[in-house]
Design a protein around this motif. Structure first.
Motif, PDB file in Angstrom:
ATOM      1  N   VAL A  49       0.536  -1.249   0.127  1.00  0.00           N
ATOM      2  CA  VAL A  49      -0.183   0.091  -0.283  1.00  0.00           C
ATOM      3  C   VAL A  49       0.792   1.049   0.181  1.00  0.00           C
ATOM      4  O   VAL A  49       0.632   2.270  -0.891  1.00  0.00           O
ATOM      5  N   ASP A  50       1.799   1.100   0.739  1.00  0.00           N
ATOM      6  CA  ASP A  50       2.773   2.811   0.868  1.00  0.00           C
ATOM      7  C   ASP A  50       3.484   2.846  -0.692  1.00  0.00           C
ATOM      8  O   ASP A  50       3.652   4.011  -0.693  1.00  0.00           O
ATOM      9  N   ALA A  51       4.055   1.373  -0.886  1.00  0.00           N
ATOM     10  CA  ALA A  51       4.467   1.583  -2.704  1.00  0.00           C
ATOM     11  C   ALA A  51       3.475   2.216  -2.850  1.00  0.00           C
ATOM     12  O   ALA A  51       3.586   3.468  -4.608  1.00  0.00           O
ATOM     13  N   ILE A  52       1.989   2.041  -3.313  1.00  0.00           N
ATOM     14  CA  ILE A  52       1.052   2.264  -4.078  1.00  0.00           C
ATOM     15  C   ILE A  52       0.814   3.906  -3.925  1.00  0.00           C
ATOM     16  O   ILE A  52       0.930   4.696  -4.564  1.00  0.00           O
ATOM     17  N   GLU A  53       1.087   3.797  -2.968  1.00  0.00           N
ATOM     18  CA  GLU A  53       0.622   5.050  -1.602  1.00  0.00           C
ATOM     19  C   GLU A  53       2.122   6.439  -2.586  1.00  0.00           C
ATOM     20  O   GLU A  53       1.857   7.338  -3.452  1.00  0.00           O
ATOM     21  N   SER A  54       3.200   6.561  -2.693  1.00  0.00           N
ATOM     22  CA  SER A  54       4.572   6.976  -2.511  1.00  0.00           C
ATOM     23  C   SER A  54       4.037   7.205  -5.193  1.00  0.00           C
ATOM     24  O   SER A  54       4.310   8.388  -4.668  1.00  0.00           O
ATOM     25  N   THR A  55       3.714   5.999  -5.124  1.00  0.00           N
ATOM     26  CA  THR A  55       3.807   6.377  -6.667  1.00  0.00           C
ATOM     27  C   THR A  55       2.942   6.761  -7.100  1.00  0.00           C
ATOM     28  O   THR A  55       3.064   7.718  -7.998  1.00  0.00           O
ATOM     29  N   VAL A  56       1.539   7.056  -6.488  1.00  0.00           N
ATOM     30  CA  VAL A  56       0.485   7.585  -7.145  1.00  0.00           C
ATOM     31  C   VAL A  56       1.026   9.118  -6.802  1.00  0.00           C
ATOM     32  O   VAL A  56       0.502   9.819  -7.751  1.00  0.00           O
ATOM     33  N   LYS A  57       1.350   9.621  -5.958  1.00  0.00           N
ATOM     34  CA  LYS A  57       2.711  10.570  -5.909  1.00  0.00           C
ATOM     35  C   LYS A  57       3.412  11.396  -6.591  1.00  0.00           C
ATOM     36  O   LYS A  57       3.331  12.383  -6.768  1.00  0.00           O
ATOM     37  N   ARG A  58       4.278  10.358  -7.286  1.00  0.00           N
ATOM     38  CA  ARG A  58       4.963  11.011  -8.174  1.00  0.00           C
ATOM     39  C   ARG A  58       4.209  10.880  -9.579  1.00  0.00           C
ATOM     40  O   ARG A  58       4.808  11.766 -10.587  1.00  0.00           O
ATOM     41  N   ILE A  59       2.870  10.430  -9.890  1.00  0.00           N
ATOM     42  CA  ILE A  59       2.787  10.583 -10.464  1.00  0.00           C
ATOM     43  C   ILE A  59       1.758  11.649 -10.548  1.00  0.00           C
ATOM     44  O   ILE A  59       1.694  12.933 -12.134  1.00  0.00           O
TER      45      ILE A  59
END
Length: 237
Positions: A203-213
């Protein structure tokens, strides 16, 4: 008194003959010449053949007209303004160059460059108006300006193309990560024994990646705003 009268008449006749001879000599030059009476609100008193060709009027027709009849949006309308204009020309090296739009007899318009000077003939002030047709120059300038706009548009499109490729790359990679982490999270949730630590990590990885986008999209918006402002400034220029 009789002698003085003869002398004055001879002098006036000589000046008139000189003026007529001058126009006859320059009848076939490429520039148009119009002589106007400053003291009669710019009434046309003489023209050369080039002026008649430029304007489409006969000499006889032009001699019944004023300069304001052939110049679009002519600003000198009153006798007072004509006198002020004549004085202004006299104190600026007796010549002023500007651009105007002339109107032909058939209603078509063309751009000209005017060189005006004040000449004293027969004890009166006249404006000698030399007219150069600069239609071709204006057309070439317009083409150059259009080419400049096209070049700017092409450069902008090229830049947008490069930016689109870069953005696609910047978004596709994170999306791949999100899909992979989401599949992994789904697998963890469906397993008999839930691994909370790995699930939270996914979940943290998904959240971090969404912030990157989100950051990439924000940057794209800033670039788009900058391009619009540049385009607006170029249109005003």
């Amino acid at each position: 008194f009789f002698y003085i009268s003869i002398t004055i008449n001879l002098n006036v006749t000589f000046q008139k003959t000189t003026a007529d001879t001058l126009f006859n000599l320059i009848d076939d030059v490429h520039e148009a010449l119009i002589l106007v009476d400053v003291e009669s609100q710019g009434k046309i008193v003489e023209v050369n053949k080039t002026a008649t060709r430029y304007l489409g009027y006969s000499r006889e027709e032009l001699l019944t007209m004023s300069l304001s009849d052939v110049v679009e949006n002519f600003e000198i309308t009153t006798q007072e303004q004509w006198m002020e204009h004549a004085m202004r020309v006299k104190v600026t090296d007796n010549a002023i160059v500007n651009e105007e739009t002339f109107v032909r007899k058939n209603g078509t318009k063309f751009s000209v460059e005017l060189v005006v000077s004040i000449k004293k003939i027969m004890e009166k002030d006249y404006q000698l108006t030399l007219i150069r047709d600069i239609t071709e120059r204006v057309r070439e300038q317009k083409i150059k300006e259009e080419m400049k706009v096209q070049m700017f548009s092409s450069a902008k499109l090229s830049h947008l193309g490069e930016m689109a490729t870069s953005v696609a790359h910047e978004i596709n990679n994170p999306l791949t990560i999100i899909i992979a982490k989401a599949l992994n999270l789904k697998k963890l949730l469906l397993s008999e024994k839930l691994d909370v630590e790995k699930s939270v990590s996914a979940v943290d990885a998904i959240e971090s990646t969404v912030k990157r986008i989100t950051k990439v999209i924000s940057s794209l918006r800033n670039i788009s705003k900058s391009l619009r402002e540049d385009s607006y400034r170029n249109e005003k220029a």
